[in-house]
Design a protein around this motif. Structure first.
Motif, PDB file in Angstrom:
ATOM      1  N   ASP A  34       3.190  53.254  37.999  1.00  0.00           N
ATOM      2  CA  ASP A  34       4.264  52.595  37.250  1.00  0.00           C
ATOM      3  C   ASP A  34       4.173  51.077  37.309  1.00  0.00           C
ATOM      4  N   ALA A  35       3.133  50.543  37.966  1.00  0.00           N
ATOM      5  CA  ALA A  35       3.006  49.084  38.063  1.00  0.00           C
ATOM      6  C   ALA A  35       2.639  48.516  36.699  1.00  0.00           C
ATOM      7  N   PRO A  36       2.919  47.220  36.499  1.00  0.00           N
ATOM      8  CA  PRO A  36       2.619  46.626  35.202  1.00  0.00           C
ATOM      9  C   PRO A  36       1.148  46.801  34.832  1.00  0.00           C
ATOM     10  N   GLN A  37       0.889  47.073  33.589  1.00  0.00           N
ATOM     11  CA  GLN A  37      -0.490  47.193  33.120  1.00  0.00           C
ATOM     12  C   GLN A  37      -0.683  46.230  31.962  1.00  0.00           C
ATOM     13  N   GLY A  39      -0.890  43.212  32.000  1.00  0.00           N
ATOM     14  CA  GLY A  39      -0.134  41.974  32.174  1.00  0.00           C
ATOM     15  C   GLY A  39       1.294  42.076  31.686  1.00  0.00           C
ATOM     16  N   GLU A  40       1.705  43.248  31.163  1.00  0.00           N
ATOM     17  CA  GLU A  40       3.054  43.369  30.613  1.00  0.00           C
ATOM     18  C   GLU A  40       4.019  43.830  31.704  1.00  0.00           C
ATOM     19  N   VAL A  41       5.058  43.047  31.947  1.00  0.00           N
ATOM     20  CA  VAL A  41       6.046  43.434  32.953  1.00  0.00           C
ATOM     21  C   VAL A  41       7.298  43.902  32.225  1.00  0.00           C
ATOM     22  N   LEU A  42       7.719  45.138  32.521  1.00  0.00           N
ATOM     23  CA  LEU A  42       8.890  45.673  31.813  1.00  0.00           C
ATOM     24  C   LEU A  42       9.991  46.017  32.808  1.00  0.00           C
ATOM     25  N   SER A  43      11.213  45.764  32.380  1.00  0.00           N
ATOM     26  CA  SER A  43      12.344  46.174  33.214  1.00  0.00           C
ATOM     27  C   SER A  43      12.492  47.684  33.071  1.00  0.00           C
ATOM     28  N   SER A  44      13.307  48.264  33.941  1.00  0.00           N
ATOM     29  CA  SER A  44      13.506  49.711  33.888  1.00  0.00           C
ATOM     30  C   SER A  44      14.058  50.142  32.523  1.00  0.00           C
ATOM     31  N   LEU A  55       8.176  59.076  22.671  1.00  0.00           N
ATOM     32  CA  LEU A  55       8.655  60.450  22.532  1.00  0.00           C
ATOM     33  C   LEU A  55       9.038  60.757  21.080  1.00  0.00           C
ATOM     34  N   LEU A  56       9.799  59.832  20.490  1.00  0.00           N
ATOM     35  CA  LEU A  56      10.266  60.061  19.119  1.00  0.00           C
ATOM     36  C   LEU A  56       9.102  60.058  18.128  1.00  0.00           C
ATOM     37  N   ALA A  57       8.034  59.346  18.474  1.00  0.00           N
ATOM     38  CA  ALA A  57       6.892  59.267  17.547  1.00  0.00           C
ATOM     39  C   ALA A  57       5.992  60.508  17.620  1.00  0.00           C
ATOM     40  N   ILE A  58       6.060  61.243  18.725  1.00  0.00           N
ATOM     41  CA  ILE A  58       5.111  62.363  18.941  1.00  0.00           C
ATOM     42  C   ILE A  58       5.069  63.373  17.775  1.00  0.00           C
ATOM     43  N   PRO A  59       6.226  63.842  17.276  1.00  0.00           N
ATOM     44  CA  PRO A  59       6.127  64.840  16.187  1.00  0.00           C
ATOM     45  C   PRO A  59       5.602  64.249  14.877  1.00  0.00           C
ATOM     46  N   LYS A  60       5.694  62.907  14.751  1.00  0.00           N
ATOM     47  CA  LYS A  60       5.344  62.312  13.447  1.00  0.00           C
ATOM     48  C   LYS A  60       3.955  61.686  13.443  1.00  0.00           C
ATOM     49  N   ASP A  61       3.516  61.216  14.601  1.00  0.00           N
ATOM     50  CA  ASP A  61       2.272  60.453  14.653  1.00  0.00           C
ATOM     51  C   ASP A  61       1.326  61.088  15.670  1.00  0.00           C
ATOM     52  N   GLU A  62       0.302  61.758  15.166  1.00  0.00           N
ATOM     53  CA  GLU A  62      -0.573  62.490  16.091  1.00  0.00           C
ATOM     54  C   GLU A  62      -1.440  61.573  16.951  1.00  0.00           C
ATOM     55  N   THR A  63      -1.458  60.271  16.623  1.00  0.00           N
ATOM     56  CA  THR A  63      -2.301  59.353  17.409  1.00  0.00           C
ATOM     57  C   THR A  63      -1.520  58.656  18.525  1.00  0.00           C
ATOM     58  N   VAL A  64      -0.224  58.927  18.597  1.00  0.00           N
ATOM     59  CA  VAL A  64       0.631  58.114  19.481  1.00  0.00           C
ATOM     60  C   VAL A  64       0.248  58.230  20.973  1.00  0.00           C
ATOM     61  N   LEU A  65      -0.363  59.307  21.358  1.00  0.00           N
ATOM     62  CA  LEU A  65      -0.694  59.476  22.784  1.00  0.00           C
ATOM     63  C   LEU A  65      -2.139  59.064  23.112  1.00  0.00           C
ATOM     64  N   ILE A  66      -2.845  58.548  22.140  1.00  0.00           N
ATOM     65  CA  ILE A  66      -4.244  58.169  22.394  1.00  0.00           C
ATOM     66  C   ILE A  66      -4.320  56.958  23.319  1.00  0.00           C
ATOM     67  N   ASN A  67      -3.470  55.975  23.043  1.00  0.00           N
ATOM     68  CA  ASN A  67      -3.544  54.733  23.820  1.00  0.00           C
ATOM     69  C   ASN A  67      -2.398  54.589  24.820  1.00  0.00           C
ATOM     70  N   VAL A  68      -1.657  55.633  24.986  1.00  0.00           N
ATOM     71  CA  VAL A  68      -0.516  55.535  25.891  1.00  0.00           C
ATOM     72  C   VAL A  68      -1.029  55.540  27.341  1.00  0.00           C
ATOM     73  N   SER A  69      -0.367  54.754  28.198  1.00  0.00           N
ATOM     74  CA  SER A  69      -0.752  54.745  29.612  1.00  0.00           C
ATOM     75  C   SER A  69       0.173  55.696  30.363  1.00  0.00           C
ATOM     76  N   LYS A  70      -0.180  55.988  31.603  1.00  0.00           N
ATOM     77  CA  LYS A  70       0.644  56.908  32.372  1.00  0.00           C
ATOM     78  C   LYS A  70       2.067  56.357  32.501  1.00  0.00           C
ATOM     79  N   ARG A  71       2.165  55.039  32.588  1.00  0.00           N
ATOM     80  CA  ARG A  71       3.477  54.415  32.737  1.00  0.00           C
ATOM     81  C   ARG A  71       4.377  54.689  31.527  1.00  0.00           C
ATOM     82  N   ASP A  72       3.796  54.667  30.326  1.00  0.00           N
ATOM     83  CA  ASP A  72       4.593  54.819  29.105  1.00  0.00           C
ATOM     84  C   ASP A  72       4.732  56.274  28.641  1.00  0.00           C
ATOM     85  N   MET A  73       4.043  57.158  29.324  1.00  0.00           N
ATOM     86  CA  MET A  73       4.054  58.568  28.894  1.00  0.00           C
ATOM     87  C   MET A  73       5.407  59.206  29.209  1.00  0.00           C
ATOM     88  N   PRO A  74       6.052  59.803  28.224  1.00  0.00           N
ATOM     89  CA  PRO A  74       7.325  60.492  28.513  1.00  0.00           C
ATOM     90  C   PRO A  74       7.075  61.669  29.470  1.00  0.00           C
TER      91      PRO A  74
END
Lengths: 693, 122
Positions: A34-37, A39-44, A55-74
């Motif tokens: 969950d550490a910043p990746q 260089g982007e620091v995000l609040s909770s 999450l909302l993009a998953i049913p509509k955009d099949e590419t949305v999980l290609i570049n997602v990091s573990k931190r941003d993964m729902p």
């Protein structure tokens, strides 16, 4: 001098540089997910927002999980809540993401979804560099069997650098594919494995056993014999389990030999299998083994096997055992005589009542209470005032059971009126619906001092006006486990309380509580709940939508029924069993009639988990009509279909279902189906025995 | 030409007929081919049903009611057996729903007497 020191310092720093780089890399590898990746620091809050956007993009955009990091993964439950609409995006995560941990998580989710359109991505993931990704893909392919999975799974076995765990999993996954080609591969791995698979014969056997419906009977018996004769202890054990299910008399000699195996589990399973096979040639070996037994479980298994094979030999042996020099064996012999429940045990147990050891006497008294022998009551009368409180208590309960729960006054006078035994006696009296214990049992239930199962029958049958009101009060205080009881009792005011509970629980994000309240409105046929339930049909939580849809469909609401089937078609396969249980609540003929055609359409469809789930709902509603489709599933083309049918048939504990299964067994000609019916009935009987008081 | 085509069609007919006969014989020998008839099947809703209430003493065994059921259900004229809640193997009340078109009451009673120690009607 100064220059030399300076030079030394430079050399030290230069020497340390590579290690520093290694340490930095190591630290980077261990970096918190969950550490910043980048260089982007995000609040909770920002992180939550980002996850939600993904999450909302998953049913509509099949590419949305290609570049997602573990931190941003729902979180996985949130993704699975989207159901099969998320398949494409998750499949791309498996194929195109570079984070191996994420790819493995996504592969695991695909297995749970069960959507066949993901097979390509999963088969491709078997060639991933990372063993964890390959392992997750193997697990998922096991859950979505397909002939196309066989070749890529076979490649895993041939791969020189493969992890042993993945090879073993691939063998079992191959067995789950219901493919003749896979049978040959796993049989070869069992009987003539290459060096790399030498230690995986158990997995090969398990794989083969999963394919047993495809294997000729004689060959299958040969495979089990091979396992039983092996020097690999785990394989032998697996073989004994298989032998108990196969019940082939040809396996008796091998099983008899295993009664002397050094592994206690193997010995016990061998005896158990001999009892199930029921071949009288095993009788002598079982009798000869008894003097050498040093463990009570083995003794019990032998006794049960003998009771099936040769009752006369059984009672002869039991006579010896109740007179054995070791008290523990005498105690177990009494226990076994009780569990067999036959009246022939009474004379032997009567003798055990004079044993010097209290535990043997206690075991004998309890055993007499289980017998199908009216005379037992008379035999035990002399113990109802015994100075040994355990013996006295056991004798009273045994007499109570033998009287068919008619001797309530005996329990009342001797146990209920004694403070130390009052609570337990109240529960026992409740079993006979004795109204004198109403207040005791209500208090006991309210304070969670007794299990619901112990008093539920009493509460349902009670005519006391206190029961409905106090049960509803306990429910409103948070006792969700009382939902079904409240639904049966239908106390005044329950409908409006349930509606308020739905609203309050949603406001407090107490989803499980809200689900129970929704179910209750459905059970109560609360006409005023329609508007509230309809508003939930668009809720983002799938379970909430489904529960609301079921409650509406019960009232023959067309929109509710339509929403229900939309969600059913989108459900992950591993959530279908709970969906079936929920639809089992529908008792209203009109609601059933509206849903039946949709269910029948799905029951005839090509997706096995969906088809068996739909058939299981119809079976729950009408077992006499529905049994035939379930029998067809037990004889289905794939193991997954057969196993799911078994699961649903096991879950339904109604006596009518037991009868239908017995009828099916008596008329069944397909050997694998006959084996499975026998197994289901045995498991049901074991469960029923475990529930007996 | 006509005679030749007649002969050809006769030969073909014989071949088809022989194939059918041989297939039927093969099916009769192969248990798998016979399988469809060897499992439980639904009874038409319109077929008349009757019920027989009896009290039975069964051969004592830990699974006496199951043994009784399995023996009775071999008769496809028996549709459903319903037991009382009581434990044990003696004095058990049982209702047998049957299909009078396939098994007569007297034949059913004789069968019950064969598989139970004692049978009393009612």
């Amino acid at each position: 001098m100064k220059t030399r020191h300076g030079l030394t310092a430079v050399l030290v720093i230069l020497a340390a540089l590579p290690s520093a780089a290694v340490v930095r890399t190591a630290l980077a590898d261990d970096e918190d997910d969950d550490a910043p990746q980048g260089g982007e620091v995000l609040s909770s809050d920002q992180l939550s927002k980002k996850k939600r956007e993904v999450l909302l993009a998953i049913p509509k955009d099949e590419t949305v999980l290609i570049n997602v990091s573990k931190r941003d993964m729902p979180a996985s439950p949130d993704v699975l809540n989207l159901g099969r609409k998320s398949t494409k995006a998750i499949a791309r995560c498996v194929s195109d993401n570079v984070d191996d941990k994420l790819r493995a998580t996504c592969a695991e989710m695909l297995g749970r979804l069960g959507d066949r359109s993901a097979l390509g991505a999963l088969q491709g993931a078997l060639e991933a560099w990372d063993a964890g990704v390959r392992g997750a893909a193997i697990g998922a392919l096991r859950k979505i069997p397909d002939p196309g999975n066989v070749a890529p799974l076979a490649k895993i076995l041939a791969r020189e650098d493969e992890e042993p765990g993945n090879r073993a999993a691939a063998l079992e996954a191959l067995g789950a594919q219901s493919s003749g080609r896979a049978v040959k591969i796993v049989r070869d791995a069992l009987k003539k494995p290459p060096e790399a698979l030498e230690s995986m014969r158990v997995s090969a056997f398990k794989g083969l056993w999963k394919s047993r419906h495809l294997i000729d009977r004689a060959e299958l018996i040969g495979d089990v014999s091979y396992a039983l004769a092996s020097t690999d202890g785990a394989l032998v054990l697996a073989g004994t389990f298989a032998a108990g299910e196969l019940r082939a008399p040809q396996l008796v000699p091998a099983l008899v030999k295993l009664m002397k195996n050094s592994d206690t589990r193997v010995r016990n399973r061998a005896v158990y299998a001999l009892g199930k096979i029921g071949d009288t040639t095993a009788t002598r070996a079982l009798l000869e083994q008894i003097p050498h037994v040093r463990e009570s479980r083995m003794l019990n298994n032998i006794a049960f096997a003998l009771e099936r094979l040769d009752p006369r030999a059984f009672y002869g042996t039991a006579r010896d055992l109740v007179g054995h020099k070791q008290a523990q064996i005498r105690m177990n012999a009494a226990f076994v005589l009780g569990d067999v429940r036959r009246p022939e045990g009474l004379p032997l147990l009567r003798g055990a009542l004079d044993d010097k050891n209290d535990m043997v006497r206690l075991s004998a008294v309890t055993a007499i209470g289980k017998l199908d022998a009216k005379d037992g009551e008379k035999v035990l009368e002399r113990y109802v005032d015994d100075p040994n409180p355990s013996l006295k208590r056991a004798a009273i309960y045994a007499i109570y059971a033998l009287s068919g729960y008619k001797r309530t006054d005996l329990v009342w006078d001797k146990l209920y009126l004694v403070p130390e035994t009052k609570a337990e006696a109240a529960i026992a009296l409740g079993r006979a619906n004795d109204p004198r214990v109403t207040q005791d049992l209500l208090t006991c239930l309210e304070l969670s001092q007794c299990a619901l199962g112990e008093v539920e029958g009493f509460m349902r049958a009670s005519k006391s006006p206190d029961v409905p009101g106090r049960t509803l009060l306990a429910w409103t205080k948070g006792r969700s486990d009382l939902t079904d009881l409240v639904a049966t009792l239908k106390p005044a005011g329950a409908g409006s309380l349930a509606r308020s509970e739905i609203q309050a629980s949603l406001a407090h994000k107490a989803i499980l509580r809200a689900l129970k309240a929704i179910d209750l409105t459905g059970d109560l046929s609360d006409a005023q709940a329609g508007e509230l339930l309809t508003s939930l049909l668009v809720h983002e939580n799938t379970r909430l939508r489904i529960h609301a849809a079921v409650a509406l469909a019960r009232a023959d609401d067309a929109a509710g029924a339509a929403a229900l089937f939309r969600d059913m078609d989108n459900l992950p396969q591993d959530q279908l069993p709970s969906f079936v249980r929920l639809l089992g609540r529908v008792t209203e003929p009109k609601g059933r009639a509206r849903m039946a055609p949709e269910l029948d359409k799905r029951a005839a469809g090509p997706d096995a988990p969906m088809a068996v789930a739909a058939a299981a709902v119809r079976f729950t509603w009408d077992p006499e009509q529905g049994i035939f489709r379930m029998l067809a599933a037990l004889g289905g083309a794939t193991r997954v279909e057969r196993d799911l049918a078994e699961k649903y048939l096991l879950h339904d504990e109604r006596p009518l279902v037991t009868e239908l299964l017995r009828r099916a067994l008596a008329r069944e000609g397909r050997l694998p189906v006959k084996d499975q019916l026998r197994r289901i009935l045995d498991l049901r009987a074991d469960r029923a025995a475990a529930k007996r008081p | 030409m006509r005679a030749r085509s007649l002969t050809l069609s006769r030969v073909l007919s014989w071949l088809v007929l022989s194939w059918l006969v041989l297939s039927a014989a093969a099916c009769a020998q192969n248990p798998a081919a016979r399988a469809p008839g060897t499992y439980d099947a639904p009874t038409p809703a319109g077929e008349p049903r009757a019920s027989l209430q009896v009290t039975v003493d069964l051969e004592p065994a830990s699974d006496c009611d199951e043994r009784f059921d399995l023996a009775l259900y071999e008769d496809r004229g028996v549709e459903l057996v319903s037991w009382d809640d009581g434990p044990g193997c003696s004095g058990r009340h049982v209702a047998v729903r049957y299909l009078p078109g396939r098994v007569k009451k007297e034949a059913l009673l004789r069968r019950l007497e064969k598989i139970a120690r004692k049978v009393r009607e009612g």
